[in-house]
Design a protein around this motif. Structure first.
Motif, PDB file in Angstrom:
ATOM      1  N   SER A  96       8.468  -4.024  -7.221  1.00  0.00           N
ATOM      2  CA  SER A  96       7.951  -2.329  -8.282  1.00  0.00           C
ATOM      3  C   SER A  96       8.962  -1.929  -8.633  1.00  0.00           C
ATOM      4  CB  SER A  96       6.841  -1.325  -7.208  1.00  0.00           C
ATOM      5  OG  SER A  96       6.110  -0.101  -8.576  1.00  0.00           O
ATOM      6  N   VAL A 103      11.717  -1.271  -6.162  1.00  0.00           N
ATOM      7  CA  VAL A 103      11.399  -0.631  -4.951  1.00  0.00           C
ATOM      8  C   VAL A 103      10.618  -1.294  -4.460  1.00  0.00           C
ATOM      9  CG1 VAL A 103      11.353   1.966  -5.078  1.00  0.00           C
ATOM     10  CG2 VAL A 103       9.382   0.392  -5.587  1.00  0.00           C
ATOM     11  N   ARG A 104      10.167  -1.324  -3.514  1.00  0.00           N
ATOM     12  CA  ARG A 104       9.675  -2.443  -2.599  1.00  0.00           C
ATOM     13  C   ARG A 104       8.566  -1.777  -1.665  1.00  0.00           C
ATOM     14  NH1 ARG A 104      13.987  -7.649   0.048  1.00  0.00           N
ATOM     15  NH2 ARG A 104      12.664  -9.520  -1.385  1.00  0.00           N
ATOM     16  N   ILE A 105       6.917  -2.164  -1.542  1.00  0.00           N
ATOM     17  CA  ILE A 105       6.111  -1.119  -1.348  1.00  0.00           C
ATOM     18  C   ILE A 105       5.631  -2.184  -0.987  1.00  0.00           C
ATOM     19  CG2 ILE A 105       4.342   0.580  -1.258  1.00  0.00           C
ATOM     20  CD1 ILE A 105       5.169   0.867  -4.802  1.00  0.00           C
ATOM     21  N   TYR A 107       2.857  -2.057   2.082  1.00  0.00           N
ATOM     22  CA  TYR A 107       1.236  -1.516   2.459  1.00  0.00           C
ATOM     23  C   TYR A 107       0.767  -2.252   3.857  1.00  0.00           C
ATOM     24  CZ  TYR A 107       1.230  -0.225  -2.373  1.00  0.00           C
ATOM     25  OH  TYR A 107       1.846   1.018  -4.052  1.00  0.00           O
ATOM     26  N   GLU A 113      -3.275   2.068  -1.907  1.00  0.00           N
ATOM     27  CA  GLU A 113      -1.850   2.054  -3.165  1.00  0.00           C
ATOM     28  C   GLU A 113      -1.347   3.647  -2.688  1.00  0.00           C
ATOM     29  OE1 GLU A 113      -5.921   5.367  -4.839  1.00  0.00           O
ATOM     30  OE2 GLU A 113      -4.627   3.650  -5.770  1.00  0.00           O
ATOM     31  N   LEU A 114      -0.752   3.911  -2.971  1.00  0.00           N
ATOM     32  CA  LEU A 114      -0.194   5.313  -2.516  1.00  0.00           C
ATOM     33  C   LEU A 114      -0.396   6.448  -2.860  1.00  0.00           C
ATOM     34  CD1 LEU A 114       4.017   5.136  -4.567  1.00  0.00           C
ATOM     35  CD2 LEU A 114       3.445   4.213  -1.888  1.00  0.00           C
ATOM     36  N   VAL A 119       3.712   9.405   2.764  1.00  0.00           N
ATOM     37  CA  VAL A 119       4.222   8.501   2.552  1.00  0.00           C
ATOM     38  C   VAL A 119       5.851   8.264   3.260  1.00  0.00           C
ATOM     39  CG1 VAL A 119       5.759   8.727   0.565  1.00  0.00           C
ATOM     40  CG2 VAL A 119       5.315   6.666   0.486  1.00  0.00           C
ATOM     41  N   THR A 138      11.057  -2.151   7.199  1.00  0.00           N
ATOM     42  CA  THR A 138      10.370  -1.487   7.011  1.00  0.00           C
ATOM     43  C   THR A 138       8.582  -1.849   7.406  1.00  0.00           C
ATOM     44  OG1 THR A 138      10.162  -3.153   4.797  1.00  0.00           O
ATOM     45  CG2 THR A 138      11.108  -0.524   4.966  1.00  0.00           C
ATOM     46  N   PRO A 148       1.750   3.273   3.737  1.00  0.00           N
ATOM     47  CA  PRO A 148       2.866   3.039   2.835  1.00  0.00           C
ATOM     48  C   PRO A 148       4.627   3.027   3.253  1.00  0.00           C
ATOM     49  CG  PRO A 148       1.822   4.578   1.607  1.00  0.00           C
ATOM     50  CD  PRO A 148       1.565   5.119   2.928  1.00  0.00           C
ATOM     51  N   VAL A 150       7.816   2.765   1.253  1.00  0.00           N
ATOM     52  CA  VAL A 150       8.490   2.684   0.184  1.00  0.00           C
ATOM     53  C   VAL A 150      10.642   2.813   0.367  1.00  0.00           C
ATOM     54  CG1 VAL A 150       9.950   3.444  -2.458  1.00  0.00           C
ATOM     55  CG2 VAL A 150       7.321   3.598  -1.777  1.00  0.00           C
ATOM     56  N   LEU A 176       8.027  11.162  -5.858  1.00  0.00           N
ATOM     57  CA  LEU A 176       7.202  10.935  -5.243  1.00  0.00           C
ATOM     58  C   LEU A 176       6.995  11.909  -5.100  1.00  0.00           C
ATOM     59  CD1 LEU A 176       9.023   8.312  -2.052  1.00  0.00           C
ATOM     60  CD2 LEU A 176       6.931   8.009  -3.803  1.00  0.00           C
TER      61      LEU A 176
END
Length: 338
Positions: A96, A103-105, A107, A113-114, A119, A138, A148, A150, A176
């Motif tokens: 994303s 970024v890589r999120i 989950y 979702e964030l 976070v 991560t 999550p 980020v 954020l």
């Protein structure tokens, strides 16, 4: 090639490239002599001994390939190991962008979702020159905290010297923070990512901004202007990576080297290292400095293992290290919410 440059890329690639895979692409090279070649004590697991021996035996090409080729190779290995970890921990990884920064999120299971809750912000390792951890650093932490993560894919040196990476980290952090209070964010990073995490906190302090709930400072250097004792008797990057990253910025600048400034406002900080980590000295020095300034600083040192082992070695000590980091970050976030 200079010994420092060889050690530099050995340290970077060791965190992402299994010995057998790199050996297929590289001619044999004489082993580096130093503490890492001494027999490991029995305090290290059988798996840890085997993984360390494989890392020490890893051959490095001379001359090195162009940085673009190294990044491509390391990215492939990071992706492969990330896929294994994602399966093990049952997480979902999303590519994303936040504030225009890639970024890589990550989950964890049952989180989609964030939202506006707590976070974790990760700044990956790799000598500021490659991405050696946006997945391997991560995924275990997301799963173990249930939060999550980020991971900022910040601009890399030498093409993008300081403050490019810091600017990217700050932009994502502030985005954020728009959706939650600062004390609902915890920051962590390994190696260069630890250094960048400290720089981010120092930058926030200089701006008079609220502090995040916690900092995970995992084997880093908070003073780029000097070398500690461990760097003199264990292989490490030397100063080439520092110069490439710093560019025209003085190494005594209190943001690029936070220990040179006022660190009294730093949040609770966990510092992680190992007795055969070339960044043992700067990590422990920073822990002592934070403690002297009244910061809740906790130093955890593993025995015998090499730099940033938790980010690439599938050994019991890596599980222990990741659990320590996850528990610390989660506890501080929970405490800040009360």
């Amino acid at each position: 090639m200079t010994p420092h440059k060889t050690a530099f890329f050995a340290a970077l690639l060791a965190a992402t490239v299994p010995a057998a895979a790199w050996a297929q692409a590289a001619p044999a090279a004489p082993p580096t002599l130093g503490m890492q070649n001494w027999p490991l004590p029995d305090t290290v697991s059988v798996e840890g001994k085997a993984a360390t021996a494989a890392a020490v035996a890893q051959a490095m090409p001379d001359p090195l390939p162009p940085i673009a080729d190294i990044r491509k190779f390391v990215d492939a290995m990071q992706t492969a190991m990330g896929a294994q970890l994602a399966k093990r921990y049952e997480v979902r990884v999303e590519e994303s962008a936040i504030a225009g920064i890639p970024v890589r999120i990550v989950y964890p299971k049952d989180v989609s979702e964030l939202g506006k809750g707590p976070v974790l912000l990760n700044l990956h390792g790799g000598g500021f020159a490659i991405d050696s951890g946006s997945l391997t650093e991560t995924i275990p932490i997301a799963a173990r905290t249930g939060l999550p993560v980020v991971a900022v894919l910040y601009r890399l040196a030498p093409e993008n010297p300081y403050p490019a990476a810091l600017d990217d980290a700050l932009a994502v952090y502030q985005a954020l923070e728009n959706d939650r209070k600062a004390n609902r964010i915890a920051v962590f990073g390994t190696s260069a990512g630890a250094g960048l995490s400290g720089q981010l906190v120092a930058k926030l302090a200089s701006m008079g901004r609220p502090m995040p709930a916690a900092l995970g400072y995992l084997s880093g250097n908070a003073d780029l202007s000097v070398r500690g004792d461990s760097e003199s008797w264990m292989p490490g990057p030397g100063f080439d990576w520092v110069a490439a990253y710093a560019g025209q910025t003085p190494l005594t600048n209190p943001i690029i080297s936070p220990i040179r400034g006022d660190v009294s406002r730093f949040p609770p900080t966990l510092l992680l290292t190992s007795s055969r980590d070339f960044l043992l000295s700067p990590t422990s020095i920073f822990a002592r400095t934070l403690h002297e300034k009244g910061v809740d600083a906790r130093l955890v040192m593993f025995d015998g293992l090499p730099h940033a082992f938790w980010a690439y070695m599938p050994i019991p000590e890596s599980d222990q290290a990741n659990e320590i980091v996850a528990r610390f970050l989660k506890e501080k976030l929970d405490a800040a919410a009360k």
